[in-house]
Design a protein around this motif. Structure first.
Motif, PDB file in Angstrom:
ATOM      1  N   UNK A  79      55.306   4.233  83.206  1.00  0.00           N
ATOM      2  CA  UNK A  79      56.734   4.105  83.548  1.00  0.00           C
ATOM      3  C   UNK A  79      57.519   3.247  82.565  1.00  0.00           C
ATOM      4  N   UNK A  80      56.858   2.504  81.671  1.00  0.00           N
ATOM      5  CA  UNK A  80      57.583   1.648  80.744  1.00  0.00           C
ATOM      6  C   UNK A  80      58.420   0.619  81.490  1.00  0.00           C
ATOM      7  N   UNK A  81      59.701   0.528  81.133  1.00  0.00           N
ATOM      8  CA  UNK A  81      60.595  -0.379  81.837  1.00  0.00           C
ATOM      9  C   UNK A  81      60.909   0.107  83.246  1.00  0.00           C
ATOM     10  N   UNK A  82      60.610   1.367  83.518  1.00  0.00           N
ATOM     11  CA  UNK A  82      60.871   1.911  84.853  1.00  0.00           C
ATOM     12  C   UNK A  82      62.345   2.057  85.144  1.00  0.00           C
ATOM     13  N   UNK A  83      63.142   2.487  84.163  1.00  0.00           N
ATOM     14  CA  UNK A  83      64.563   2.681  84.421  1.00  0.00           C
ATOM     15  C   UNK A  83      64.751   3.767  85.474  1.00  0.00           C
ATOM     16  N   UNK A  84      65.584   3.469  86.464  1.00  0.00           N
ATOM     17  CA  UNK A  84      65.821   4.410  87.549  1.00  0.00           C
ATOM     18  C   UNK A  84      65.005   4.115  88.782  1.00  0.00           C
ATOM     19  N   UNK A  85      64.175   3.058  88.739  1.00  0.00           N
ATOM     20  CA  UNK A  85      63.413   2.642  89.910  1.00  0.00           C
ATOM     21  C   UNK A  85      63.669   1.169  90.181  1.00  0.00           C
ATOM     22  N   UNK A  86      63.939   0.829  91.432  1.00  0.00           N
ATOM     23  CA  UNK A  86      64.117  -0.574  91.794  1.00  0.00           C
ATOM     24  C   UNK A  86      62.790  -1.227  92.150  1.00  0.00           C
ATOM     25  N   UNK A  87      61.846  -0.431  92.637  1.00  0.00           N
ATOM     26  CA  UNK A  87      60.533  -0.962  93.004  1.00  0.00           C
ATOM     27  C   UNK A  87      59.560   0.192  93.118  1.00  0.00           C
ATOM     28  N   UNK A  88      58.286  -0.110  92.919  1.00  0.00           N
ATOM     29  CA  UNK A  88      57.240   0.908  93.049  1.00  0.00           C
ATOM     30  C   UNK A  88      55.941   0.229  93.446  1.00  0.00           C
ATOM     31  N   UNK A  89      55.194   0.879  94.325  1.00  0.00           N
ATOM     32  CA  UNK A  89      53.856   0.433  94.703  1.00  0.00           C
ATOM     33  C   UNK A  89      52.923   1.627  94.569  1.00  0.00           C
ATOM     34  N   UNK A  90      51.746   1.388  94.019  1.00  0.00           N
ATOM     35  CA  UNK A  90      50.806   2.483  93.793  1.00  0.00           C
ATOM     36  C   UNK A  90      49.419   2.075  94.264  1.00  0.00           C
ATOM     37  N   UNK A 111      80.472  -5.139  82.610  1.00  0.00           N
ATOM     38  CA  UNK A 111      79.362  -4.262  82.996  1.00  0.00           C
ATOM     39  C   UNK A 111      78.060  -4.697  82.342  1.00  0.00           C
ATOM     40  N   UNK A 112      78.150  -5.168  81.108  1.00  0.00           N
ATOM     41  CA  UNK A 112      76.935  -5.584  80.405  1.00  0.00           C
ATOM     42  C   UNK A 112      76.209  -6.699  81.160  1.00  0.00           C
ATOM     43  N   UNK A 113      76.967  -7.577  81.812  1.00  0.00           N
ATOM     44  CA  UNK A 113      76.360  -8.724  82.479  1.00  0.00           C
ATOM     45  C   UNK A 113      76.272  -8.567  84.004  1.00  0.00           C
ATOM     46  N   UNK A 114      77.147  -7.748  84.601  1.00  0.00           N
ATOM     47  CA  UNK A 114      77.257  -7.721  86.057  1.00  0.00           C
ATOM     48  C   UNK A 114      76.884  -6.388  86.695  1.00  0.00           C
ATOM     49  N   UNK A 115      76.842  -5.321  85.938  1.00  0.00           N
ATOM     50  CA  UNK A 115      76.604  -3.996  86.533  1.00  0.00           C
ATOM     51  C   UNK A 115      75.168  -3.878  87.039  1.00  0.00           C
ATOM     52  N   UNK A 116      74.907  -2.943  87.960  1.00  0.00           N
ATOM     53  CA  UNK A 116      73.535  -2.723  88.425  1.00  0.00           C
ATOM     54  C   UNK A 116      72.608  -2.408  87.259  1.00  0.00           C
ATOM     55  N   UNK A 117      71.405  -2.898  87.341  1.00  0.00           N
ATOM     56  CA  UNK A 117      70.417  -2.678  86.280  1.00  0.00           C
ATOM     57  C   UNK A 117      69.105  -2.231  86.913  1.00  0.00           C
TER      58      UNK A 117
END
Length: 486
Positions: free
Chosen positions: A51-62, A24-30
């Motif tokens: 947002x910092x690292x933006x954990x919980x978002x795959x992409x964002x446009x503003x 999971x450390x190397x292969x799980x979704x991040x």
């Protein structure tokens, strides 16, 4: 014959858990944005601060509108989805829009009133006569647009799908005729009080199209709003149509890909709109300078102590100057549009996540020094707790394995818990290895149950019904999980 003593069983489960943690450390979704901001340097810096690292978002446009100036920025996987040769600031990346579409419907209502086609205080049945003598038909257009009609959020037939955890498209099969048919028997409660209703806005959009003499609400929006404002990339995807090129695929906060939503029945409520920050910035600019069709839609028609509602707009009077806003959410896209008309400013946020990006939009508008962090949702926490409980039950059965049927029940439970944890687990957490550890332990425990089963009888002599009941409950739980996820 493998060693199946209790000690070896626990050691085997521990070994599988460690392998799961490593994998999971190397292969799980991040799912996180990472340090990949592009576009206007100042806006990109503000986005990174919020947002910092933006954990919980795959992409964002503003986009941020300040007077005549419009700035764009993006992070994550957006630029790769844009058309060839487009700017690398996310302005041309297509996202689902969701319920921000309701602001379009509100402006089309105000425009229809100005054209003499519609009346705010007219009952819905005036334009949809098949709803005469029904509670839905008695609701006025103003009530539908301000969420005070008393209609439910969605038709009863949609409640199950809307509450599911699956990856499907709940609105795909809802045609205009089906929405109108459902309205014939729809109850209303608390008429006059605010009760957010996709159902009501969908019916409003159908009435707008009828009054204008066009086939669909999307045609009306194209002719009276998108084309006049130069929103060339904004479109409505009907059921069965191919997605336009450049769509940023919707994903949940834990990185699970889900289907975009489509369909014409709920189009006016936001079931099928695709747009870009470039187009929404054009829309926001037109709202701010008063050149948008149906400009009066922003005026409150319902007021409260610190908020009100215009035609499709939420009006926040607790802020000075006043804020106009609307958010949107589909299965894997979250959006927000917020305007400060007196300051001539606006912010657009489009993101691939099912977490609320409203706070991001407000911070980018009012105070970009404030940060936003998404925690795990209820489904993610529940999947972790359920997996831990199931693991304890499986390990207990390994220690005192009474029968082959009991072993089968343990395997079924472990498999269901593993699937739920894989699909719903909070992979956006920094400790992804911990989820992998739990998954590995489930796999190891289930496999050891299989290894030990041949040495056990089919049913124990004492209380033979217990493993049968356990297997029935495990099968029922697995079937319920499948019903929710498929």
């Amino acid at each position: 014959m493998p060693d199946t003593t209790p000690q070896s069983a626990l050691l085997g489960a521990l070994a599988a858990a460690l392998i799961g943690a490593f994998a999971a450390h190397f292969l799980a979704p991040d799912p996180r944005l990472g340090p990949t901001e592009t576009g206007d340097p100042a806006l990109a810096a503000d986005l990174a601060a919020v947002v910092g690292e933006g954990r919980g978002m795959s992409s964002v446009a503003v986009a941020r509108v300040e007077g005549d100036a419009v700035r764009y920025a993006a992070a994550g996987d957006t630029t790769g989805s844009a058309a060839d040769g487009s700017p690398e600031d996310g302005r041309d990346a297509l996202f689902e829009l969701g319920s921000v579409t309701k602001t379009f419907t509100g402006h089309l209502l105000a425009d229809g009133v100005a054209r003499g086609e519609l009346e705010l205080d007219a009952p819905l049945a005036t334009y949809l006569p098949e709803l005469a003598d029904t509670p839905a038909g008695a609701a006025t257009l103003e009530q539908l647009a301000s969420h005070t009609s008393g209609l439910p959020r969605v038709p009863g037939e949609l409640v199950r799908f809307r509450g599911a955890l699956g990856t499907g498209d709940p609105y795909r099969d809802w045609t205009v005729d089906r929405v109108v048919d459902a309205a014939r028997t729809a109850p209303t409660t608390a008429v006059g009080e605010e009760n957010y209703s996709n159902f009501g806005v969908a019916l409003l959009g159908i009435a707008e199209a009828r009054a204008a003499g066009v086939q669909t609400w999307s045609q009306l929006a194209e002719e009276r709003l998108f084309q006049p404002l130069g929103m060339d990339d904004t479109t409505v995807v009907e059921a069965g149509e191919s997605e336009p090129d450049g769509l940023v695929w919707p994903r949940t906060a834990n990185g699970r890909a889900v289907q975009p939503w489509t369909g014409d029945g709920f189009a006016a409520a936001g079931s099928a709109t695709r747009t870009t920050t470039g187009d929404l910035a054009r829309f926001a600019t037109a709202v701010l300078d008063g050149t948008v069709p149906g400009a009066g839609a922003v005026e409150p028609v319902v007021t409260g102590p610190d908020h009100g509602r215009g035609l499709g707009w939420s009006v926040d009077t607790s802020q000075t100057p006043v804020l106009l806003s609307h958010g949107g959410a589909t299965g894997g896209t979250s959006t927000h549009l917020v305007l400060q008309p007196d300051a001539d400013r606006a912010v657009v946020v489009l993101a691939a996540t099912d977490a609320d990006v409203g706070p991001i939009a407000r911070h980018l508008l009012l105070d970009p020094t404030q940060s936003v962090h998404f925690g795990p949702n209820a489904a993610g926490v529940a999947s972790v707790l359920a997996a831990i409980l199931v693991l304890l039950l499986v390990l207990l059965s390994l220690n005192q394995l009474p029968s082959r049927v009991g072993a089968l029940a343990a395997v079924v439970m472990a498999a269901a818990a593993g699937v739920a944890l894989t699909l719903l687990g909070p992979w956006q957490w920094a400790l992804r290895w911990a989820i992998g550890f739990l998954l590995g332990a489930l796999v190891g425990a289930a496999w050891l149950a299989v290894l030990r089963a041949p040495s056990a009888p089919w049913l124990p002599q004492r209380r033979p019904y217990q493993p049968v009941v356990a297997l029935a409950l495990a099968a029922a739980g697995s079937a319920m999980l499948g019903w929710l996820l498929v």
